[in-house]
Design a protein around this motif. Sequence first.
Motif, PDB file in Angstrom:
ATOM      1  N   UNK A   1      48.285  36.615  29.963  1.00  0.00           N
ATOM      2  CA  UNK A   1      47.817  35.649  28.976  1.00  0.00           C
ATOM      3  C   UNK A   1      46.329  35.394  29.159  1.00  0.00           C
ATOM      4  N   UNK A   2      45.616  35.399  28.051  1.00  0.00           N
ATOM      5  CA  UNK A   2      44.166  35.192  28.092  1.00  0.00           C
ATOM      6  C   UNK A   2      43.393  36.484  28.045  1.00  0.00           C
ATOM      7  N   UNK A   3      44.087  37.605  28.274  1.00  0.00           N
ATOM      8  CA  UNK A   3      43.404  38.895  28.221  1.00  0.00           C
ATOM      9  C   UNK A   3      43.059  39.273  26.795  1.00  0.00           C
ATOM     10  N   UNK A   4      42.031  40.090  26.649  1.00  0.00           N
ATOM     11  CA  UNK A   4      41.597  40.511  25.326  1.00  0.00           C
ATOM     12  C   UNK A   4      40.915  41.864  25.381  1.00  0.00           C
ATOM     13  N   UNK A   5      40.254  42.203  24.296  1.00  0.00           N
ATOM     14  CA  UNK A   5      39.605  43.513  24.217  1.00  0.00           C
ATOM     15  C   UNK A   5      38.129  43.410  23.848  1.00  0.00           C
ATOM     16  N   UNK A   6      37.528  42.254  24.115  1.00  0.00           N
ATOM     17  CA  UNK A   6      36.129  42.072  23.714  1.00  0.00           C
ATOM     18  C   UNK A   6      35.186  43.021  24.455  1.00  0.00           C
ATOM     19  N   UNK A   7      35.613  43.502  25.614  1.00  0.00           N
ATOM     20  CA  UNK A   7      34.785  44.433  26.392  1.00  0.00           C
ATOM     21  C   UNK A   7      35.448  45.804  26.494  1.00  0.00           C
ATOM     22  N   UNK A   8      36.384  46.081  25.604  1.00  0.00           N
ATOM     23  CA  UNK A   8      37.123  47.345  25.660  1.00  0.00           C
ATOM     24  C   UNK A   8      36.170  48.533  25.591  1.00  0.00           C
ATOM     25  N   UNK A   9      36.378  49.496  26.485  1.00  0.00           N
ATOM     26  CA  UNK A   9      35.567  50.700  26.496  1.00  0.00           C
ATOM     27  C   UNK A   9      34.255  50.576  27.234  1.00  0.00           C
TER      28      UNK A   9
ATOM     29  N   UNK B   1      42.736  26.572  25.741  1.00  0.00           N
ATOM     30  CA  UNK B   1      41.345  26.925  26.024  1.00  0.00           C
ATOM     31  C   UNK B   1      41.213  28.027  27.065  1.00  0.00           C
ATOM     32  N   UNK B   2      42.286  28.317  27.771  1.00  0.00           N
ATOM     33  CA  UNK B   2      42.224  29.286  28.870  1.00  0.00           C
ATOM     34  C   UNK B   2      41.728  30.666  28.426  1.00  0.00           C
ATOM     35  N   UNK B   3      42.236  31.243  27.310  1.00  0.00           N
ATOM     36  CA  UNK B   3      41.736  32.565  26.916  1.00  0.00           C
ATOM     37  C   UNK B   3      40.231  32.587  26.654  1.00  0.00           C
ATOM     38  N   UNK B   4      39.719  31.552  26.008  1.00  0.00           N
ATOM     39  CA  UNK B   4      38.278  31.509  25.728  1.00  0.00           C
ATOM     40  C   UNK B   4      37.487  31.409  27.028  1.00  0.00           C
ATOM     41  N   UNK B   5      37.981  30.610  27.976  1.00  0.00           N
ATOM     42  CA  UNK B   5      37.306  30.488  29.268  1.00  0.00           C
ATOM     43  C   UNK B   5      37.291  31.827  29.993  1.00  0.00           C
ATOM     44  N   UNK B   6      38.409  32.549  29.933  1.00  0.00           N
ATOM     45  CA  UNK B   6      38.491  33.839  30.603  1.00  0.00           C
ATOM     46  C   UNK B   6      37.513  34.830  29.972  1.00  0.00           C
ATOM     47  N   UNK B   7      37.398  34.777  28.659  1.00  0.00           N
ATOM     48  CA  UNK B   7      36.434  35.649  27.974  1.00  0.00           C
ATOM     49  C   UNK B   7      35.001  35.313  28.392  1.00  0.00           C
ATOM     50  N   UNK B   8      34.686  34.022  28.458  1.00  0.00           N
ATOM     51  CA  UNK B   8      33.337  33.610  28.862  1.00  0.00           C
ATOM     52  C   UNK B   8      33.068  33.971  30.320  1.00  0.00           C
TER      53      UNK B   8
END
Length: 404
Positions: free
Chosen positions: A111-119, A328-335
Amino acid sequence: MTPVELSRTVLRAVRRAVDDGELSVAVPARVVVERPRPGGCGDYSTNVALQLAGPAGRPPRHVAELLSRRLSDSPGIAGVEVTGPGFLNLTLADDDPGALAREILARGGGYGGGDVLAGQRFEIRIPYEVRAEVVADSLRRVLATQGAQAHVVHGETAEQSATQGVQANVVVHGEVAEQSATPGAQANVVVHGEVAEQSATPGAQANVVVHGETAEPSAAQVVNLRPVPAPSDPAVLGRDASRWALLLPAAHDRPRIDDEHLAQRESNPLFRVRYAHSRTRALTRNAAALGFTAELGDVRDNDTATDAGDATRARANTAAPLHTALSSYPRTLTLAATHHAPDRLARQLVVVADALLGFQHTVLPQGEEKPSAAHRARLALAEAAGTVLAGGLSLLGIDAPEQL
């Protein structure tokens, strides 16, 4: 809820506060809501409390807390949190009241993971210093949650600087070894791989030692990580407390190495985070002993009686900070990933823990109460909080105890 509808909801809260005599101000014609800026949380933020503080003759944060209490039980708002000097951060309710807990429990530690930095690939360059090692290790894990690949390069010691004429000793752990030495400097590179390609600045001497099977060049983005070193050896605190002591402060702040990190009391943030996790596990065990388990749903009671209604609103308000913290946790993890700052994650875990500790007393039935759908839903939300705390601690390399 649209931004326009949310603006009207905030405006109604201001008007009710004025009508009830809690604020003595002219009600503004409109309230601006916008996406939170760095340091904020939730879905939207407004600075209306700062605007009203002067005319009301009150500190901005007092005005914000007053409005927060009125907004917490407003339809369509799941949570309200006051940050900074008086910003109101609003988390919108989902049409499905159990959606947040469902997502967290389904994704588990992801949970909180994303792909904003994928690749994207990162080369984290650090000196030979214990805090840099720990921060780099956690940053590598945090970057991975956003789809990035990262490896750590050990460079000069904390006492050395990469100035002209100074030898730079680099050990590369990962797939890539690229070293650009300062003119006139000697670059000694140890690469774990089969192929090592060294590009030294003209005039520099490059000594390359290769171990292993493969090492390929990479277009990795370089992150020069130089946190303020620990003032003393943190090993005396043990693994978990030492990592926390090194990770909680921002990189530009000097970490505090003392026995406070070992104290089992509320003043110790690490204790609160780990204790909160253990409490979520205890709630599950105690609920099982009472004959019920977690079920996704609305944490609010269905009782409409006046007295019970007041208690219902109180319980809903208690759940709101936890809902906001988890949302708010996913946004914090992204930041934390994009700003290369795992300390952001550590501080968010403290927010989640404090919200859980304030919410836990509403999870189990009290006295002669029978387990209700709301109790089951609160247990699901508590278990979701435990999942987030365990996942976040794991990213920091810290154990999450089942019992404490």
